[in-house]
Design an enzyme around this catalytic site. Sequence first.
Site, PDB file in Angstrom:
ATOM      1  N   SER A 160       0.838  -1.201   0.000  1.00  0.00           N
ATOM      2  CA  SER A 160       0.000   0.000   0.000  1.00  0.00           C
ATOM      3  C   SER A 160       0.878   1.258   0.000  1.00  0.00           C
ATOM      4  O   SER A 160       1.760   1.380  -0.861  1.00  0.00           O
ATOM      5  CB  SER A 160      -0.955  -0.043   1.191  1.00  0.00           C
ATOM      6  OG  SER A 160      -1.966   0.921   1.043  1.00  0.00           O
ATOM      7  N   GLU A 188     -10.085  -4.432  -5.665  1.00  0.00           N
ATOM      8  CA  GLU A 188      -9.654  -3.289  -4.852  1.00  0.00           C
ATOM      9  C   GLU A 188      -9.577  -2.038  -5.710  1.00  0.00           C
ATOM     10  O   GLU A 188      -9.242  -2.103  -6.895  1.00  0.00           O
ATOM     11  CB  GLU A 188      -8.328  -3.570  -4.153  1.00  0.00           C
ATOM     12  CG  GLU A 188      -7.151  -3.963  -5.008  1.00  0.00           C
ATOM     13  CD  GLU A 188      -5.850  -4.010  -4.171  1.00  0.00           C
ATOM     14  OE1 GLU A 188      -5.625  -3.088  -3.388  1.00  0.00           O
ATOM     15  OE2 GLU A 188      -5.080  -4.973  -4.327  1.00  0.00           O
ATOM     16  N   HIS A 219      -7.402  -5.481  -0.878  1.00  0.00           N
ATOM     17  CA  HIS A 219      -6.174  -4.720  -0.662  1.00  0.00           C
ATOM     18  C   HIS A 219      -5.258  -5.445   0.349  1.00  0.00           C
ATOM     19  O   HIS A 219      -5.652  -5.727   1.470  1.00  0.00           O
ATOM     20  CB  HIS A 219      -6.562  -3.336  -0.140  1.00  0.00           C
ATOM     21  CG  HIS A 219      -5.443  -2.349  -0.107  1.00  0.00           C
ATOM     22  ND1 HIS A 219      -4.706  -2.012  -1.226  1.00  0.00           N
ATOM     23  CD2 HIS A 219      -4.929  -1.603   0.897  1.00  0.00           C
ATOM     24  CE1 HIS A 219      -3.806  -1.101  -0.905  1.00  0.00           C
ATOM     25  NE2 HIS A 219      -3.904  -0.841   0.384  1.00  0.00           N
TER      26      HIS A 219
END
Lengths: 303, 303
Positions: free
Chosen positions: A150, A244, A274
């Site tokens: 991320s 996602e 995610h």
Amino acid sequence: MNTLASLTGELALAREAVAGRLRGVDPDDIPAQRKAYDAFAENDPLPEGAGQSTIDLGGVSSLGVLPEGASGERVILWMHGGGYVVGSSVSHRGLGSQVAAAAGCAVVLPDYRLAPEHVYPAAIEDCVAVYHAVLAEGVAPEQIVLAGDSAGGALAVSTALRLKKEGAATPAGLMLLSPWVDLSCEGWSYDAKSRRDPFLTASSLQARAKQYLGAASHDDPGIDLLNADLRGLPPTIIQTGEAEVVLSDSTTLAERIGAAGAPVTLEIWPEMFHVFQARYPMLTQARQAITRLGAWAGAHLRS
Amino acid sequence: MNTLASLTGELALAREAVAGRLRGVDPDDIPAQRKAYDAFAENDPLPEGAGQSTIDLGGVSSLGVLPEGASGERVILWMHGGGYVVGSSVSHRGLGSQVAAAAGCAVVLPDYRLAPEHVYPAAIEDCVAVYHAVLAEGVAPEQIVLAGDSAGGALAVSTALRLKKEGAATPAGLMLLSPWVDLSCEGWSYDAKSRRDPFLTASSLQARAKQYLGAASHDDPGIDLLNADLRGLPPTIIQTGEAEVVLSDSTTLAERIGAAGAPVTLEIWPEMFHVFQARYPMLTQARQAITRLGAWAGAHLRS
């Protein structure tokens, strides 16, 4: 695809678990957010027999985990996710150490400075400092894979680009899990995948971006990785979920890193959310993906 | 990247060999083009001890190759490239059989009908007929990987989509090498990579597209795979070179197949040219790529 069958069983449980992670926690209470985020994952199991210790690396407190039988001379340097605002070595030591065990190496998780207290580029500066400190410990660049999930994926890329700018030797590889690199949140998947993503939304991400950017803009050349000069990056693997909103970050980044000359492997995992790999205690695909990441890192790290 | 060093040695020789393949052959003399194209590759070595035979499959003459020790019950069905106009089982038996050997299975190369004599959708119809004939031989769908390079990559995807439309069982996987799916030739790489590609150009491809399309348009729903309904495709691997004008075909196709729900692996190989894997007799990366394709097929084919 979006059938009932696909949302039953362990996948449904994993989605629900992750989606409920911060439910009921005041979004404006940052300490409470961080506490809940860490608490969610702090008991995720480390590889059996792994040793861990907190170390100072270039002024940045970091957690090192050495899986049993792994080589401490080969290191995955893992920049944790959490939107630049939450997350820590505690929330990510499980994921990082499982990938390290699969690769047969150590993992180091820096607790880089978080926003909103510390805005861009504080986090990047910390990651660069940690990298140099790892080198100073006697680990060679070819024995380091820069990893991140991320926001941490963006930090890993940013760190590699800073190193290139400095003329420093590049690491052996870049390993990115659902990297979040589009701080404008305008890629096609932010809308197209909004109904399939169990917890991320363009607006929640835009709020995180605002906290991280401070006075900077999302198209600042140091921020906008999709339009940065990506030449000179090392071999890169990117794993992303199909379900996602930041899917297009991965596909676009893979394309641009590859077009700029690095060997790239992109994996798109159907129905996965995610950073699904972090749910390895309950999700088959997470464990499969970790096995692949470990094999990739093991093949790219010099012995 | 585009340094002298990177263009010396075997890569320079391989680029030059492929670029010179049809040099001096009259572009309007289709039989001469085909002859030269086949002659270039007809002596590429098959795996040692491989047996080959020509077979009729659904009315389409096809070449079957069985590497020594491989299982004839698992099949890679390989749609050869050549812009829909040239290429054959002769030009591609080397590449196809090497991948089959790496996978431990057989390969079948249909001599589907070529343009301009036979325009769209003749080639697709032939490939679908061959697939059904392979099933009729007792091979299960889960024991078939549909493969293709360049135009053959598009044929493999088109065949899978036809099978879905018919309600037929889908094969175990799709294996695509530098697939050429953008018959408008308007993707970003057609211009951006024009100086790096040793032999393909947007205009040469547009000429091939025109020969194949006949009265059809490149945005016909049966032609325009990038905007087709790609749901229901099997696991897919795509390998592409960084130094080729059809790079964006691969990246966009990978993104869209993945977004539609299939597991996707995309590999971008630096400095590699269009279907570089075919130059395995002289190029290290070609052999490495073939090893990976074989491992992927072997893992996806049911025993």
